[in-house]
Design a protein around this motif. Sequence first.
Motif, PDB file in Angstrom:
ATOM      1  N   ILE A  32       0.948  -1.302   0.124  1.00 57.47           N
ATOM      2  CA  ILE A  32      -0.055  -0.067   0.145  1.00 57.47           C
ATOM      3  C   ILE A  32       1.057   1.355   0.024  1.00 57.47           C
ATOM      4  O   ILE A  32       0.516   2.366  -0.612  1.00 57.47           O
ATOM      5  N   VAL A  33       1.832   1.312   0.386  1.00 59.94           N
ATOM      6  CA  VAL A  33       3.090   2.395   0.530  1.00 59.94           C
ATOM      7  C   VAL A  33       3.432   2.606  -0.887  1.00 59.94           C
ATOM      8  O   VAL A  33       3.584   3.593  -1.437  1.00 59.94           O
ATOM      9  N   ARG A  36       0.767   4.147  -2.719  1.00 64.73           N
ATOM     10  CA  ARG A  36       0.769   5.774  -2.461  1.00 64.73           C
ATOM     11  C   ARG A  36       1.931   6.383  -3.353  1.00 64.73           C
ATOM     12  O   ARG A  36       1.492   7.498  -3.547  1.00 64.73           O
ATOM     13  N   PHE A  53      -9.456   8.848  -5.822  1.00 61.51           N
ATOM     14  CA  PHE A  53      -7.965   8.709  -6.176  1.00 61.51           C
ATOM     15  C   PHE A  53      -7.344   9.342  -7.324  1.00 61.51           C
ATOM     16  O   PHE A  53      -6.373   9.647  -7.457  1.00 61.51           O
ATOM     17  N   GLN A 140      -8.635  14.621  -6.039  1.00 60.31           N
ATOM     18  CA  GLN A 140      -8.708  13.760  -4.913  1.00 60.31           C
ATOM     19  C   GLN A 140      -9.211  14.224  -3.647  1.00 60.31           C
ATOM     20  O   GLN A 140     -10.117  13.972  -2.903  1.00 60.31           O
ATOM     21  N   CYS A 507      -0.077   4.709   5.434  1.00 53.92           N
ATOM     22  CA  CYS A 507      -0.590   5.047   3.912  1.00 53.92           C
ATOM     23  C   CYS A 507      -0.796   6.491   3.852  1.00 53.92           C
ATOM     24  O   CYS A 507      -0.728   7.112   2.799  1.00 53.92           O
ATOM     25  N   ALA A 508      -1.550   7.115   4.725  1.00 56.77           N
ATOM     26  CA  ALA A 508      -1.791   8.636   4.833  1.00 56.77           C
ATOM     27  C   ALA A 508      -0.819   9.656   4.920  1.00 56.77           C
ATOM     28  O   ALA A 508      -0.866  10.634   4.274  1.00 56.77           O
ATOM     29  N   ASP A 511       4.672   9.373   3.794  1.00 51.43           N
ATOM     30  CA  ASP A 511       5.465  10.097   2.678  1.00 51.43           C
ATOM     31  C   ASP A 511       6.236  11.345   3.337  1.00 51.43           C
ATOM     32  O   ASP A 511       6.688  12.014   2.236  1.00 51.43           O
TER      33      ASP A 511
END
Length: 563
Positions: A32-33, A36, A53, A140, A507-508, A511
Amino acid sequence: MPTKQITTQFGHSLAPEGPHTITFHVPGWDSIVAFRAGDPAILSQMRSIYPRFGPFFEARELAAAIHAKLGLSESQGVLPFVDPAAFALAGEYAFSKHRAEGQRLVRGELGFRVVDVGGVRVFVVVYPMAKMKGVIGIWQNQGYGVSTRLGAELLKSVEGMRVVEWEGVGGEGEGLEGFPEATYLPEGEAHRELRERIVGLLKRAAVGGGEGGVEAGDVFLEPTGMAAVWRLYRGLASVRKGAVVALGAIFHSSWHLFEEAEGGFKHFGDVGEGVVDRLEEYVQGEKAEGRDVSFVFLEFPSNPLLESIDLKKLRALADKYGFPLVVDDTVGSFCNVDVLPVADVLISSLTKSFSGYANVMGGSITLNPSSSHYPLFKPTFTSIFHNLLYEADATQLLHNSADYLSRSTILNRNALALATFFHSHSRAIRPSSPLTKVLYPPFLTTLPNYKAFMRPATDEFTPGYGCLLSIDFITEKAARAFYEAVRLHKSPHLGAHETLVLNFNECAWGDNKELAEYQASFGAKMDQVRISVGLEDADLLVGTVKAALEVAEAAENAEANGV
C-alpha cells in the motif's frame, strides 16, 4: 475457532466485484506504501480502485476519449469535471506555494477546454503529464471528479462530442472568467427520496427529543464525502473570513484541503481534557489581533483514533465567541450518534456505512435550522449549490441504504466483539502481549463524551459505537507481523460489507516525515492498524484476528530473544 479465507486476487475488489466497486485488495504492508507512491508495478495490477484517487476505469476511458477528440499530445493529460469551478480551482491549486518543487506548474502549462457530451457540459483541465502530481489533488481532495457511472453513460455519446469555443481568461490566483454556462446534472426522484431518508434518520430517536425542524431542503447532496467538505469550506469561507480550526484526528484529505485555507489552518491534536480551554486561548488571541475563526471542524468520533471530544463544552465556547461548529459524523454514523443538538452544520460521507456495499460514493451537508448561523448559511449554500451527484449514483445510494439500520446492528456487534477481544489480549490485561492499546469508544477515556450523544434505544434499533476501530502494537515488527498474517482484505475504505484492514496512518501520512511525526504525537502512529468490520459472523472474525495476533506475539518474542 474458524478463520476467514481470502481468495481475492491482488488489485481486485472484494466480492462481488463489479464495474463500480470502490475497494481494492492490496495485501502486504509495503504494497500500500508503494501504491501511495505510484509504483507502476503496483498500479498495473489494479483492477478496482477508490474513484476519488483519480480518473480510473470508466472515468479514465472518458478522459482518454476526450483527450483523443481534442487532438492533444501524449505529453498532456486531462481531468474532466462537470463543475466549471474546477477551472479556477486548478489554477489556484497547481500554482500554489504548497506544491512541491518539480510539481508546481507555471503560467501557460495549464489548458482549459469545454466540450458537450451526451447533453452534459464537461469542463476539461489540460496539464503536462510530467507534473500530474501538481494537479491531481483537485480530483482527490475536492472530490468533484466524474463518477464511474457518469463516465460510463457519457462514453456512449463521446463520438458526438462537440467542442465549445470560448475565450478563456485566467492566470495565477485569478481563476477564469467568461466560460460557457454549465449544465451541471439534473436531479431525479432518487435525490428527493435520499434527502427524505437522511432527514428521517436524523429525526429518529433524537437526543433531547427533536431535531429543531430539519427538513429535506436543509440537506445538500454531493458526489463524494470530500465534495461535501469542499462545498462546506467554500460556503463558510465566503461569509466568514478567518482561520479554519480542526480538532483531533481528521481524514487526511480534509487535512490537505484545510491546510491550504486562505485564512490559515490551526490544528489541536489531543481532544482530551483541556483542549477546549486551549482553543479558547487561541480564539482570544485571534480576536486580540483583529482576526476571527471561520469555523471549527471535527470528526465524532475521530478517524482513526475513535476519540470523542466534549461537544457540550465546545458548544458553550462556540456560543460565547460566535464561531460555527461543524461536525463530521461519518464514523459514528446517523444511527448511533445525534450531534445536531450541538452542530451548526453536519457533514457525512454517504460512501461509508450509510451505503455499506462499497459500490457508490456520495456525501451530504445538513444545515441545522436551530443554529443562530442558519439565516446566513441557508441562502449562502442555496446560492452556491449545483447538483453534481449523478442520478444513477443517487439511485444506488438509495437502494443500498434501505437496510442501513439492520446492517448497522451487525457492524456495531462485530466491532464491539473484535474490540473486546483485543482489549482482553492487550497489555492492559496480559503484560506480555504485543498489543498495547485498543482504540474504540468503550475502551477510551473519552467514552462519556460519546455516550452523551448516543441515540436512545428503540424497538427498531439499539445504537452502538460504529464499525471502525484501531489497534496499537509495542513495535512495528509486531504490527507488521499481525498485518501480514491476518486473513482479511487490505484496503482503504470503511463501512463495507466485508471487513477491511489497513496500515492507515502509514498510508496517509508516511510520505511526509515531519507530518507523520506530528500525527503520531497525538496518537496516529505509523505502525497502527485500522480495522473496519463487515457483516461476517462475529466468531469467524474473532478467530481470524486471534490467529494473526498469535503470529504477532511470536514475532515479538523472537525479537525480544534476539532471534
